[in-house]
Design an enzyme around this catalytic site. Sequence first.
Site, PDB file in Angstrom:
ATOM      1  CE  LYS A   1      -1.565   2.294   3.448  1.00 39.85           C
ATOM      2  NZ  LYS A   1      -1.415   3.666   2.964  1.00 39.85           N
TER       3      LYS A   1
ATOM      4  N   GLY B   1       7.924   4.358   7.747  1.00 44.89           N
ATOM      5  CA  GLY B   1       7.117   5.542   8.038  1.00 44.89           C
ATOM      6  C   GLY B   1       7.501   6.117   9.378  1.00 44.89           C
ATOM      7  CB  SER B   2       5.850   8.586  11.485  1.00 50.02           C
ATOM      8  OG  SER B   2       4.597   7.998  11.722  1.00 50.02           O
TER       9      SER B   2
ATOM     10  CB  VAL C   1       3.475   8.413  15.653  1.00 53.76           C
ATOM     11  CG1 VAL C   1       2.035   8.330  16.119  1.00 53.76           C
ATOM     12  CG2 VAL C   1       4.192   9.549  16.349  1.00 53.76           C
ATOM     13  CB  THR C   2       2.619   4.983  11.787  1.00 53.14           C
ATOM     14  OG1 THR C   2       2.097   6.282  11.571  1.00 53.14           O
ATOM     15  CG2 THR C   2       1.725   3.971  11.107  1.00 53.14           C
ATOM     16  N   GLY C   3       4.697   3.382  13.669  1.00 57.05           N
ATOM     17  CA  GLY C   3       5.427   2.145  13.980  1.00 57.05           C
ATOM     18  C   GLY C   3       4.983   1.557  15.306  1.00 57.05           C
TER      19      GLY C   3
ATOM     20  CD  GLU D   1      14.577   0.205   7.966  1.00 54.91           C
ATOM     21  OE1 GLU D   1      15.125   1.284   8.270  1.00 54.91           O
ATOM     22  OE2 GLU D   1      15.136  -0.889   8.087  1.00 54.91           O
TER      23      GLU D   1
ATOM     24  CB  CYS E   1      14.304   8.096   6.909  1.00 55.90           C
ATOM     25  SG  CYS E   1      15.080   6.994   5.729  1.00 55.90           S
TER      26      CYS E   1
ATOM     27  CD  GLU F   1      11.915  12.184  11.120  1.00 54.98           C
ATOM     28  OE1 GLU F   1      10.841  11.752  11.553  1.00 54.98           O
ATOM     29  OE2 GLU F   1      12.555  11.634  10.227  1.00 54.98           O
TER      30      GLU F   1
HETATM   31  P1  NAD Z   1       3.261   7.776   8.434  1.00 51.55           P
HETATM   32  O1  NAD Z   1       3.693   6.850   9.494  1.00 51.55           O
HETATM   33  O2  NAD Z   1       2.229   8.781   8.753  1.00 51.55           O
HETATM   34  O3  NAD Z   1       2.678   6.986   7.176  1.00 51.55           O
HETATM   35  C1  NAD Z   1       3.419   5.956   6.527  1.00 51.55           C
HETATM   36  C2  NAD Z   1       2.440   4.965   5.940  1.00 51.55           C
HETATM   37  O4  NAD Z   1       1.715   4.346   6.997  1.00 51.55           O
HETATM   38  C3  NAD Z   1       1.399   5.565   5.002  1.00 51.55           C
HETATM   39  O5  NAD Z   1       1.259   4.682   3.913  1.00 51.55           O
HETATM   40  C4  NAD Z   1       0.147   5.601   5.856  1.00 51.55           C
HETATM   41  O6  NAD Z   1      -1.042   5.514   5.098  1.00 51.55           O
HETATM   42  C5  NAD Z   1       0.314   4.368   6.712  1.00 51.55           C
HETATM   43  N1  NAD Z   1      -0.386   4.395   7.999  1.00 51.55           N
HETATM   44  C6  NAD Z   1      -0.832   5.465   8.698  1.00 51.55           C
HETATM   45  N2  NAD Z   1      -1.374   5.065   9.866  1.00 51.55           N
HETATM   46  C7  NAD Z   1      -1.272   3.716   9.908  1.00 51.55           C
HETATM   47  C8  NAD Z   1      -1.614   2.722  10.886  1.00 51.55           C
HETATM   48  N3  NAD Z   1      -2.185   3.031  12.047  1.00 51.55           N
HETATM   49  N4  NAD Z   1      -1.343   1.436  10.604  1.00 51.55           N
HETATM   50  C9  NAD Z   1      -0.743   1.093   9.443  1.00 51.55           C
HETATM   51  N5  NAD Z   1      -0.388   1.987   8.495  1.00 51.55           N
HETATM   52  C10 NAD Z   1      -0.650   3.286   8.723  1.00 51.55           C
HETATM   53  O7  NAD Z   1       4.603   8.427   7.910  1.00 51.55           O
HETATM   54  P2  NAD Z   1       4.741   9.507   6.775  1.00 51.55           P
HETATM   55  O8  NAD Z   1       4.349  10.804   7.367  1.00 51.55           O
HETATM   56  O9  NAD Z   1       4.077   9.033   5.543  1.00 51.55           O
HETATM   57  O10 NAD Z   1       6.313   9.465   6.473  1.00 51.55           O
HETATM   58  C11 NAD Z   1       7.220  10.275   7.140  1.00 51.55           C
HETATM   59  C12 NAD Z   1       7.956   9.485   8.184  1.00 51.55           C
HETATM   60  O11 NAD Z   1       8.522   8.315   7.621  1.00 51.55           O
HETATM   61  C13 NAD Z   1       9.121  10.235   8.788  1.00 51.55           C
HETATM   62  O12 NAD Z   1       9.099  10.084  10.189  1.00 51.55           O
HETATM   63  C14 NAD Z   1      10.346   9.555   8.222  1.00 51.55           C
HETATM   64  O13 NAD Z   1      11.505   9.645   8.981  1.00 51.55           O
HETATM   65  C15 NAD Z   1       9.863   8.167   8.062  1.00 51.55           C
HETATM   66  N6  NAD Z   1      10.647   7.465   7.036  1.00 51.55           N
HETATM   67  C16 NAD Z   1      11.521   6.509   7.466  1.00 51.55           C
HETATM   68  C17 NAD Z   1      12.316   5.848   6.548  1.00 51.55           C
HETATM   69  C18 NAD Z   1      13.275   4.780   7.014  1.00 51.55           C
HETATM   70  O14 NAD Z   1      13.731   3.996   6.212  1.00 51.55           O
HETATM   71  N7  NAD Z   1      13.606   4.713   8.291  1.00 51.55           N
HETATM   72  C19 NAD Z   1      12.210   6.161   5.188  1.00 51.55           C
HETATM   73  C20 NAD Z   1      11.314   7.145   4.787  1.00 51.55           C
HETATM   74  C21 NAD Z   1      10.519   7.790   5.737  1.00 51.55           C
END
Ligand code: NAD
Length: 483
Positions: free
Chosen positions: A168, A219-220, A222-224, A241, A275, A372
């Site tokens: 997704k 992703g973030s 918080v979501t992780g 990640e 990131c 961040e």
């Molecule tokens: P995000 O966590 O808001 O969203 C990432 C993805 O998760 C999106 O596809 C979103 O639809 C989905 N999502 C949202 N809530 C969810 C839930 N409860 N359960 C499952 N999936 C859910 O992050 P973002 O704002 O899209 O991206 C920015 C963040 O990603 C930054 O913190 C950045 O550092 C991080 N990031 C990390 C890496 C890495 O490799 N470590 C790479 C790129 C970005």
Amino acid sequence: MITPQMTIGGKGVAGQEAPVAVLNPATEEIIGEAPGCSREQLDEAVAAARTAFPGWSARPFDERKKMVAALAQAITENGEELIRLLTLEQGKPLAAAEGELQGAAYWAAAVEGFSLPQEAWGDDSRRVTIRHLPLGVVGAIVPWNYPLLTALMKIAPAVTAGNCIVLKPAPTTPLATLRFGELIRDILPAGVVNIVSGGDEVGPWITAHPGVDKISFTGSTVTGRRIMQSAAERITRFTLELGGNDPAIVLSDVDVEAVAEKLFWGSMLNSGQICVAAKRLYVHADIFDAFLAAFMAVARSQTMGNGVDAGVTLGPIQNRAQFERVKRLADNARTAGYRLHQAEAPSGGAGFFFPITVVEDPADDAEIVQEEQFGPVLPVMRFTDVEDVIARANGTPYGLGGSVWSNDVERASAIADRLDCAASWVNTIMDAPPDQPMGGHKQSGFGVENGQLGLLEYMSVQSRVTLPGVAAVAGADLVADAV
Ligand code: NAD
């Protein structure tokens, strides 16, 4: 209007839920629509992956590698279209979108170099063999900063390992990834790669789905955290990640202009939305003023604007929510009394443009240092004592990457050794190719992506013990041992 379909079981599928409008962040115009995946359609995607799994995982590893590597060709052959989609939905300039496309193709092609560890010991009377087995169905969720690259960083190893995948993209950047799904339908068997789209609700459906054996998330933080909670219900495996707040430490012996330019791109590439970009610079007091001047000279020589326009080197922030967040961090830094140095950005019109902004020497506990930013606002701090700066660099909950810059490589390496992060660099930054494992210390992640270790995260271990035959006495011994 760009209206790609989802790919489920090798077929194009329209969404049953309301479509998600996709904005161009440079113009705020709606450029396309992504299908809204329903719960039933997600069930279908997981079922299609499950159905494809026995046939796909039974193919020899080398055959899977060849088939996955062929995705690279599909990406480059359709480069022009995918690059344009990336620029329109993500905002990055066309040249940067081309870089992302090449990265995605590189990740697919790199699986040709993968191998599985061969471990066996014992003799004819008792032989032990370690086998690596695919897990089944992988649910993959990616962010909006590098939509296609982060998708391939998951698809390539997961599928090479023998799994099938349901991926997704982020709701704000689904177009290039959906189009990629359309382009590869004849390359891999139906159901091996499924791409679904929709709003943020689809992510939790994937992570809670009983048919998903492994979650791979970028992703973030918080979501992780939410994903870990969801995975705990069924002990689903996961790799996370997450966010970073990477320090870069610049010692006083460097070529100031050269390092300022390197660190400009090491922090501001993709308008800071990376990131592993440097998110906090610690510059030795002896060169601080010269460094800041050189950094801002590079910043002021850039052209921020619509990524499709010639000469543009930096694009907008990808979405309104992130724009508001970055603006709040800069506003708060100004209100706190810190001096801000800014370059030019388009203003007064549409688009989520925020100027390159350096916050001069904020305190260690300032919000802009601790949080961040993931955008073009960067704190640059003075230091004099190396022991002190190592402690400051390690003083956040994150641990993704970190870099040290000096002509004295030995000294810089000794400092890098003490950075609490998953990727440490000396005189370089963001150097993380597909054959190099990349994980996250502290709250920056869980598990590893890339390299053989990353491949093995998509597999489970089976240790096999083989005896040459069954002697009558052996059974009696086993029973005796058990009693
Ligand atoms: P995000 O966590 O808001 O969203 C990432 C993805 O998760 C999106 O596809 C979103 O639809 C989905 N999502 C949202 N809530 C969810 C839930 N409860 N359960 C499952 N999936 C859910 O992050 P973002 O704002 O899209 O991206 C920015 C963040 O990603 C930054 O913190 C950045 O550092 C991080 N990031 C990390 C890496 C890495 O490799 N470590 C790479 C790129 C970005």
